[in-house]
Design a protein around this motif. Structure first.
Motif, PDB file in Angstrom:
ATOM      1  N   LYS A  93     -27.636  23.230 -39.671  1.00  0.00           N
ATOM      2  CA  LYS A  93     -28.784  22.546 -40.272  1.00  0.00           C
ATOM      3  C   LYS A  93     -28.545  21.044 -40.420  1.00  0.00           C
ATOM      4  CE  LYS A  93     -30.949  26.463 -41.058  1.00  0.00           C
ATOM      5  NZ  LYS A  93     -32.173  26.840 -40.317  1.00  0.00           N
ATOM      6  N   VAL A  94     -27.267  20.640 -40.580  1.00  0.00           N
ATOM      7  CA  VAL A  94     -26.910  19.229 -40.679  1.00  0.00           C
ATOM      8  C   VAL A  94     -25.857  18.927 -39.610  1.00  0.00           C
ATOM      9  CG1 VAL A  94     -27.447  19.072 -43.134  1.00  0.00           C
ATOM     10  CG2 VAL A  94     -25.119  19.624 -42.420  1.00  0.00           C
ATOM     11  N   TYR A  95     -25.786  17.670 -39.227  1.00  0.00           N
ATOM     12  CA  TYR A  95     -24.853  17.250 -38.176  1.00  0.00           C
ATOM     13  C   TYR A  95     -23.467  17.076 -38.783  1.00  0.00           C
ATOM     14  CZ  TYR A  95     -23.535  14.712 -33.886  1.00  0.00           C
ATOM     15  OH  TYR A  95     -22.961  14.329 -32.700  1.00  0.00           O
ATOM     16  N   TYR A  96     -22.440  17.574 -38.098  1.00  0.00           N
ATOM     17  CA  TYR A  96     -21.064  17.396 -38.551  1.00  0.00           C
ATOM     18  C   TYR A  96     -20.174  17.104 -37.362  1.00  0.00           C
ATOM     19  CZ  TYR A  96     -16.382  18.342 -40.331  1.00  0.00           C
ATOM     20  OH  TYR A  96     -15.059  18.220 -40.664  1.00  0.00           O
ATOM     21  N   ALA A  97     -19.361  16.058 -37.471  1.00  0.00           N
ATOM     22  CA  ALA A  97     -18.422  15.724 -36.404  1.00  0.00           C
ATOM     23  C   ALA A  97     -17.456  14.674 -36.921  1.00  0.00           C
ATOM     24  CB  ALA A  97     -19.151  15.208 -35.164  1.00  0.00           C
ATOM     25  N   ALA A 100     -16.724   7.612 -36.052  1.00  0.00           N
ATOM     26  CA  ALA A 100     -15.933   6.387 -35.895  1.00  0.00           C
ATOM     27  C   ALA A 100     -14.727   6.365 -36.834  1.00  0.00           C
ATOM     28  CB  ALA A 100     -16.809   5.166 -36.149  1.00  0.00           C
ATOM     29  N   ARG A 101     -13.621   5.850 -36.330  1.00  0.00           N
ATOM     30  CA  ARG A 101     -12.374   5.718 -37.085  1.00  0.00           C
ATOM     31  C   ARG A 101     -11.878   7.065 -37.610  1.00  0.00           C
ATOM     32  NH1 ARG A 101     -13.363   0.224 -40.745  1.00  0.00           N
ATOM     33  NH2 ARG A 101     -14.181  -1.083 -39.065  1.00  0.00           N
ATOM     34  N   GLY A 102     -12.228   8.139 -36.922  1.00  0.00           N
ATOM     35  CA  GLY A 102     -11.745   9.452 -37.309  1.00  0.00           C
ATOM     36  C   GLY A 102     -12.340  10.008 -38.576  1.00  0.00           C
ATOM     37  N   LYS A 103     -13.511   9.512 -38.990  1.00  0.00           N
ATOM     38  CA  LYS A 103     -14.141   9.957 -40.236  1.00  0.00           C
ATOM     39  C   LYS A 103     -14.956  11.221 -39.985  1.00  0.00           C
ATOM     40  CE  LYS A 103     -14.400   5.311 -42.208  1.00  0.00           C
ATOM     41  NZ  LYS A 103     -13.418   5.569 -43.268  1.00  0.00           N
ATOM     42  N   ASN A 104     -14.623  12.292 -40.697  1.00  0.00           N
ATOM     43  CA  ASN A 104     -15.402  13.524 -40.621  1.00  0.00           C
ATOM     44  C   ASN A 104     -16.616  13.385 -41.531  1.00  0.00           C
ATOM     45  OD1 ASN A 104     -13.730  15.355 -38.905  1.00  0.00           O
ATOM     46  ND2 ASN A 104     -12.219  14.893 -40.474  1.00  0.00           N
ATOM     47  N   LEU A 105     -17.790  13.294 -40.938  1.00  0.00           N
ATOM     48  CA  LEU A 105     -19.005  13.043 -41.699  1.00  0.00           C
ATOM     49  C   LEU A 105     -20.054  14.115 -41.458  1.00  0.00           C
ATOM     50  CD1 LEU A 105     -19.691   9.196 -41.283  1.00  0.00           C
ATOM     51  CD2 LEU A 105     -18.789  10.358 -43.300  1.00  0.00           C
ATOM     52  N   PHE A 106     -20.794  14.415 -42.533  1.00  0.00           N
ATOM     53  CA  PHE A 106     -22.019  15.191 -42.436  1.00  0.00           C
ATOM     54  C   PHE A 106     -23.168  14.195 -42.389  1.00  0.00           C
ATOM     55  CE2 PHE A 106     -19.206  18.002 -44.945  1.00  0.00           C
ATOM     56  CZ  PHE A 106     -19.263  19.160 -44.182  1.00  0.00           C
TER      57      PHE A 106
END
Length: 285
Positions: A93-97, A100-106
């Motif tokens: 339902k939300v994007y996760y990856a 940039a700079r290795g930040k795991n973001l939703f």
């Protein structure tokens, strides 16, 4: 050395409410987490109080001073945050990856076009901007659509684990590949797929860079109430000068004020994303 600016207490209280740093508003389920990410726009996964910005782990803890323990396997809050991350990845339902700079973001779906405008690599640019190993992995995924880590390494011919992981990080940072599931049995593995399969409209929508920087800045400031020098850059992975461009665009349209260099306040009484803010909550000193 220039002293680090302090966050006023009223801003910390404002962030407590917006970033779910309160015991009464803790994130407990995947649905809670998705609502939190949609409300705030974007959030880190497992960062704690030592890093700025909204975080799923901190929202699970429901307190401002949450610090990730050394032995996370035995910690209930860390385990829940990790489990919720896996559930969110599977739900799609939300994007996760890892961006940039290795930040795991939703990312909430509404923010995907703006982050893609800044970080994304479009298909016509792939040959020039992606490494040979990243292109080999991508070629396999475009054929198979979805594949486990081990199978993807084998089929792509990128057998060296370190080289493979670096290439996969490159594809995530380019907003081309995302994890779509996590399995622990019979052995731990991620399943990888193309981001456009899950978020076709968001990833195909064209947004110019100036608009994207402004909207990323708007999203962060709406949740933070104010930002100090370097804060938004650390949260989003943007270079500081581009974070500044986004914030100054908000000042130009009257959405924010800049009482000091690199410091921006949300203008009082603005209705942003459904929340009405009072002068007391966000007024600049």
């Amino acid at each position: 050395m220039r002293p680090k600016p302090e966050i006023p207490s009223e801003i910390e209280e404002y962030r407590d409410e917006r970033w779910r740093r309160e015991a009464t508003r803790q994130v407990e389920t995947a649905l809670d987490a998705e609502r939190f990410i949609e409300q705030i726009g974007f959030a880190a996964c497992l960062t704690d109080a030592r890093r700025p910005g909204p975080s799923l782990y901190v929202a699970v803890c429901g307190r401002r001073d949450a610090v990730m323990p050394r032995h996370v396997q035995k910690d209930e809050e860390a385990s829940l945050a990790w489990t919720l991350k896996d559930e969110i990845v599977g739900r799609g339902k939300v994007y996760y990856a890892k961006l940039a700079r290795g930040k795991n973001l939703f990312l909430a779906p509404r923010m995907v076009p703006h982050f893609h405008a800044v970080y994304g690599v479009r298909r016509l640019e792939e040959a020039q901007r992606l490494s040979r190993h990243a292109q080999s992995i991508l070629k396999v995924l475009r054929k198979e659509w979805e594949m486990s880590t081990a199978d993807l390494r084998e089929e792509s011919g990128v057998k060296d684990r370190t080289v493979f992981n670096k290439a996969l990080d490159e594809l995530q940072a380019a907003m081309i590949v995302v994890p779509s599931a996590v399995f622990y049995q019979p052995k731990f593995t991620y399943i990888w797929t193309l981001g456009v399969g899950r978020f076709p409209d968001a990833l195909r929508r064209r947004v110019n860079r100036e608009t994207a920087l402004r909207e990323i800045a708007r999203c962060f400031l709406a949740g933070a109430g104010m930002t100090i020098p370097g804060e938004m850059a650390r949260v989003t992975g943007l270079p500081r000068w581009e974070a500044g461009r986004g914030n100054r665009a908000l000042v130009a349209e009257g959405y924010a004020t800049m009482p000091a260099y690199g410091t921006y306040y949300l203008v009082p009484s603005k209705d942003v994303q459904g929340a009405v803010f009072t002068d007391h909550e966000i007024a600049a000193p």
